[in-house]
Scaffold this motif. Structure first.
Motif, short mmCIF file in Angstrom:
data_model
loop_
_atom_site.label_atom_id
_atom_site.label_comp_id
_atom_site.label_asym_id
_atom_site.label_seq_id
_atom_site.Cartn_x
_atom_site.Cartn_y
_atom_site.Cartn_z
N SER A 253 0.84 -1.21 0.00
CA SER A 253 0.00 0.00 0.00
C SER A 253 0.87 1.26 0.00
O SER A 253 0.70 2.15 0.84
CB SER A 253 -0.95 0.00 1.21
OG SER A 253 -1.78 -1.12 1.19
N ASN B 121 -1.52 5.77 -3.38
CA ASN B 121 -2.97 5.81 -3.61
C ASN B 121 -3.29 5.87 -5.09
O ASN B 121 -4.44 6.07 -5.49
CB ASN B 121 -3.59 7.00 -2.89
CG ASN B 121 -2.96 8.32 -3.30
OD1 ASN B 121 -2.18 8.38 -4.25
ND2 ASN B 121 -3.28 9.39 -2.59
N PRO C 203 -4.07 0.56 -7.19
CA PRO C 203 -3.97 0.27 -5.74
C PRO C 203 -5.05 -0.67 -5.25
O PRO C 203 -6.08 -0.82 -5.88
CB PRO C 203 -4.11 1.66 -5.10
CG PRO C 203 -4.85 2.48 -6.12
CD PRO C 203 -4.42 1.95 -7.46
#
Length: 524
Positions: free
Chosen positions: A197, A200, A524
């Motif tokens: 992660s 974004n 993402p």
């Protein structure tokens, strides 16, 4: 596309130059060009671009990107976080090619000076401070530059990886890491690109000159790309008939859950199976048959609760149904009725046909997962974290914390293909090889999408019985891609399961088109 460790990536770069004769300077030129191309394609209105460079090869990539952006007419300013005399090798050579003199910030005080700090007020920032060879923690002027990028309102494009991130970490990063609105990495992703992660926005994987033979990894981790599954979507022979593309048998449904079996049966047809039959409790059959005229149906004896009864196994009734079917899918809407659970155990244990087990078909093995074994035949299971937790006597939270190891262990011990659903769905071969799916979105968190996937897996396996694992990987990718297209059309909140079936033709088209592209884009 293989996932490689940071160490393996260094070996790949060395092998590319030493064994395959591609100069390291060429790799750097190609890497920086890929970054510039992405910025020019994605950020049309960013006229003032700030490039923040470290003294290593990541900074060298940044020098190339800055040169290319300036050649394209963008106002480009560079800040170098070191004395130019500290530059070595390829980075030093790329520095000498710059047509503009970078601002130099050797310490925090110089970084905060008017000219250097003005770089962070650009329309867009390129983070070329630290690459995937870095090991945390970060300190000094590099840490201050990361803080300045994080405080900026401009979007940030990371070169290779956000600065200060550990490329080999599969979970949350520790310490201060540069934010990123997009990442452009090279040759192959590292674990953090897929599981970390880090952004974004998109992660773009650009080829820069390493031949396929140089890309070697021991991780047994792969990312599914359109090029991987496009061969299964090739045009059919002109003389083909429905018998060439397999026959799916879905065993499922119950009173109140007729739609689950119907969606699975029709999804098998939508991905290309030649025939699809749904065997379901006789009182449910009219409802199931009313959904889609293309699907055939067979009535089964039922319990008082309207679920499949043990009597359905009498007189060889089910034997005749299973005969000549290419693949069985059991579980959608089948219920957790005690008697029906025994039916599931019998079917899975008795028939050696290729089989897909999902939903309450999996829940039937809670507390007795040892009965769920491949043992010389092809068995695919498609659990979400809750179903996997019930199979192993754990909790969904524990499964989520260790998805990769749990899925691998179950696949190896039970000799099954495991599709562990969720963000970054894992498709695990019994030998431990893992394919990571990067399509799909939160809008698919709605009832019935799992039933659609079950049917799609069965439908593609029916067409490619000799390439089962590839078919499963393709089904998962197409399922998520159809969900992504649905989100584009109607948004996440309004998405329902049957939207995926309607949009599968568009998903097929996108895969065929994207398979021709060399650059892979991971959302993402």
């Amino acid at each position: 596309m293989k996932i490689v460790s940071a160490g393996e990536m260094r070996e790949i770069d060395c092998a590319t130059s030493e064994r395959f004769g591609v100069p390291s300077l060429t790799l750097m030129e190609n890497a920086g060009t890929a970054v510039a191309d992405f910025v020019l394609a994605e950020y049309h209105s960013a006229e003032r671009i700030g490039v923040v460079c470290g003294k290593g090869n990541n900074g060298g990539d940044g020098f190339v990107a800055a040169r290319k952006l300036r050649d394209a007419g963008r106002e480009t300013r560079i800040v170098l976080l070191a004395d130019p005399s500290e530059l070595r090798g390829d980075a030093a050579q790329m520095f000498r090619k710059l047509a503009v003199v970078p601002l130099v910030a050797r310490n925090g005080e110089e970084l905060k000076s008017g000219k250097a700090h003005g770089v962070f007020e650009a329309d867009l920032l390129v983070d070329a401070v630290l690459g995937t060879g870095f090991r945390p923690p970060v300190s000094g002027v590099y840490a201050e530059a990361i803080a300045a990028m994080n405080a900026s309102e401009a979007p940030v494009v990371a070169v290779d990886i956000p600065s200060a991130a550990d490329a080999d970490v599969m979970g949350e990063q520790t310490g201060a890491v540069a934010r990123a609105d997009a990442i452009v990495t090279f040759t192959a992703p590292r674990p953090a690109h897929i599981f970390g992660s880090l952004t974004n926005g998109p992660t773009v994987v650009a080829p820069i000159g390493s031949p396929e033979e140089a890309i070697v990894s021991s991780l047994q981790l792969n990312v599914t790309t359109p090029a991987d599954i496009a061969p299964l979507l090739a045009p059919r022979p002109p003389a083909a008939n429905k018998g060439n593309f397999g026959h799916v048998l879905v065993i499922g449904g119950s009173v109140g859950k007729a739609g689950a079996a119907a969606m699975a049966g029709f999804s098998g047809l939508r991905v290309g199976a030649g025939l699809s039959t749904i065997a379901t409790p006789k009182s449910v059959l009219p409802t199931v048959a009313g959904f889609h005229p293309e699907v055939m149906t067979e009535p089964l004896e039922e319990t008082e609760a309207g679920t499949i009864s043990l009597r359905a196994l009498e007189y060889g009734r089910l034997d005749a149904l299973v005969e000549h079917k290419t693949v069985l899918a059991i579980g959608p809407g089948i219920s957790r009725n005690i008697e029906t659970t025994e039916v599931v155990h019998t079917i899975v244990g008795k028939y050696k046909a290729t089989m897909v087990v999902d939903a309450d078909g999996l829940n039937a093995f809670e507390g007795c997962a040892e009965k769920l074994k491949g043992e010389g035949r092809t068995l695919v299971i498609t659990p979400h974290p809750g179903e996997m937790a019930r199979l192993i006597g754990s909790t969904p939270a524990a499964v989520q914390r260790d998805r990769l190891n749990i899925a691998r262990s179950f696949a190896r011990e039970h000799e099954v293909i495991v599709v562990l659903k969720g963000h970054r769905t894992l498709i695990v071969h019994p030998d431990g090889t893992v394919w990571v799916n990067t399509t799909g979105n939160p809008g698919m968190a709605t009832g019935g999408t799992g039933d659609i996937l079950t049917g799609m897996v069965a439908g593609l396996v029916a067409q490619y019985p000799a390439r089962v694992f590839e078919a499963v990987v393709a089904a998962v990718y197409l399922h998520g891609l159809a969900g992504d297209i649905a989100r584009e059309v109607m948004g996440e909140q309004s998405l329902v399961a049957t939207d995926l079936v309607k949009l599968l033709p568009q998903a097929f088209h996108r895969v065929r088109r994207a398979a021709r592209e060399k650059i892979v884009r991971i959302e993402p």
